[in-house]
Scaffold this active site. Structure first.
Site, PDB file in Angstrom:
ATOM      1  CG  ASP A 240      -2.458  -0.549   0.513  1.00  0.00           C
ATOM      2  OD1 ASP A 240      -2.317  -1.586  -0.426  1.00  0.00           O
ATOM      3  OD2 ASP A 240      -2.836  -0.947   1.906  1.00  0.00           O
ATOM      4  N   GLY A 241       2.150   1.690   0.790  1.00  0.00           N
ATOM      5  CA  GLY A 241       2.517   2.601   0.253  1.00  0.00           C
ATOM      6  C   GLY A 241       3.245   2.311  -0.601  1.00  0.00           C
TER       7      GLY A 241
ATOM      8  CG  ASN B 129      -4.679   6.024   2.277  1.00  0.00           C
ATOM      9  OD1 ASN B 129      -5.491   4.925   1.202  1.00  0.00           O
ATOM     10  ND2 ASN B 129      -4.194   4.679   3.374  1.00  0.00           N
TER      11      ASN B 129
ATOM     12  NE  ARG C 240       5.564  19.596  28.978  1.00  0.00           N
ATOM     13  CZ  ARG C 240       5.541  20.532  29.683  1.00  0.00           C
ATOM     14  NH1 ARG C 240       4.636  20.816  30.205  1.00  0.00           N
ATOM     15  NH2 ARG C 240       6.799  20.224  30.448  1.00  0.00           N
TER      16      ARG C 240
ATOM     17  CE1 TYR D 294      -2.399   6.414  13.496  1.00  0.00           C
ATOM     18  CE2 TYR D 294      -1.145   8.293  12.728  1.00  0.00           C
ATOM     19  CZ  TYR D 294      -1.832   7.463  13.397  1.00  0.00           C
ATOM     20  OH  TYR D 294      -0.544   8.113  14.316  1.00  0.00           O
TER      21      TYR D 294
ATOM     22  CG  LEU E 252      -9.908   0.049  11.323  1.00  0.00           C
ATOM     23  CD1 LEU E 252     -11.461   0.018  11.166  1.00  0.00           C
ATOM     24  CD2 LEU E 252      -9.118  -1.426  10.015  1.00  0.00           C
ATOM     25  CB  SER E 253      -4.625   2.134  13.811  1.00  0.00           C
ATOM     26  OG  SER E 253      -3.746   1.144  12.553  1.00  0.00           O
TER      27      SER E 253
ATOM     28  CD  GLN F 129       4.043   7.294   0.799  1.00  0.00           C
ATOM     29  OE1 GLN F 129       5.225   7.109   0.315  1.00  0.00           O
ATOM     30  NE2 GLN F 129       3.437   6.140   1.745  1.00  0.00           N
TER      31      GLN F 129
END
Length: 287
Positions: free
Chosen positions: A61-62, A134, A145, A177, A179-180, A234
């Site tokens: 994918d990348g 994406n 922080r 990302y 979904l993660s 990217q």
């Protein structure tokens, strides 16, 4: 189809075995076709891509996202062949390469147009603009922080989040990302923007799905350290001071080749559900 470009991720094709296999199969179908190989997008840009009938991407994918970045406004369709880890954007697995190439030359495919995002901000000298397939992510530096983010939607204040960052993604990027970070999966046929707070301190911080015509502004005021802007993983840009990043749909679209046997829900099962279960099983066995 007379001009084919193949963009190869060299870190995943060290011995060029798969590249040579693909070229050999293309030649067996049509020996008159012109094939040009690009390594890690070197030499592949918008002007170059306009000379091609199709771009075959050999990687994960990348690699597809990196190719998309390099050929931004090009209308040339992309076909992904997965030799990476997950390969959710790739239509073809290694085991199906020969069959897929035959179907490609017979014209047995469709072209999907996927939405792209555009983000922009004023760096004090000029307006910077970047497009992504994406997602766009505004986030804090690792080990820095918690940062405060003020979110405006169509110039109306929506919410304030204290956390690691904000993800804005397309439906295509919802399985990345987003979904993660606990965001939802959105079918790629839906024209939508998805905004997901990243690990916010607020229990009310939840994903919101917006109409594709929406315009999002995220303001982040520097108190301790700068925040970072990432586009499709990217590009990573450090921005300092009080910055308002504008995010909306881009005028650019990305054309992806799709075969009719690649059902989206089967892809979800194979690429996400089954692989996750496989990883869990391996972890269990290892213990």
């Amino acid at each position: 189809m007379k001009n084919i470009g193949i963009n190869v991720n060299t870190t995943k094709n060290l011995n060029k075995k798969m590249l040579n296999f693909i070229i050999k199969n293309i030649r067996s179908i049509d020996d008159n076709v012109n094939i040009k190989v690009y390594e890690d997008c070197r030499g592949l840009d918008e002007s170059e891509s306009n000379k091609l009938d199709i771009i075959i991407v050999l990687g994960g994918d990348g690699t597809i996202l990196n190719t998309s970045k390099n050929v931004l406004s090009s209308k040339t369709p992309i076909l992904g062949i997965n030799i990476g880890h997950l390969g959710f954007l790739a239509q073809v697995e290694i085991s199906n390469v020969k069959r897929a190439l035959n179907r490609l030359f017979r014209g047995e495919y469709a072209i999907e147009e996927r939405d792209m995002l555009q983000c922009s901000y004023d760096d004090g000298n000029e307006i910077k603009r970047y497009d992504g397939l994406n997602d766009v992510v505004l986030c804090r530096k690792i080990n820095s922080r918690i940062q405060k983010y003020d979110v405006y939607i169509n110039d109306i204040f929506y919410n304030e989040f204290n956390g690691d960052g904000i993800i804005v993604c397309t439906s295509t990027g919802s399985t990345g990302y987003n979904l993660s970070a606990g965001g939802p999966i959105i079918h790629p046929s839906l024209n939508a923007l998805c905004l997901t707070p990243m690990y916010s301190q607020s229990l009310t911080a939840r994903t919101i799905i917006l109409d594709s015509k929406s315009c999002i502004n995220i303001a982040s005021e520097k108190k301790f350290e700068n925040v970072y802007l990432s586009i499709d993983g990217q590009r990573c840009i450090e921005i300092d001071g009080l910055k308002s990043v504008k995010i909306s749909m881009s005028e650019n679209k990305r054309k992806l080749i799709k075969f009719d046997n690649n059902d989206y829900f089967n892809t979800l099962k194979e690429k996400i559900t089954f692989k996750v279960k496989g990883c869990e099983h391996k972890t269990y066995e290892g213990n």
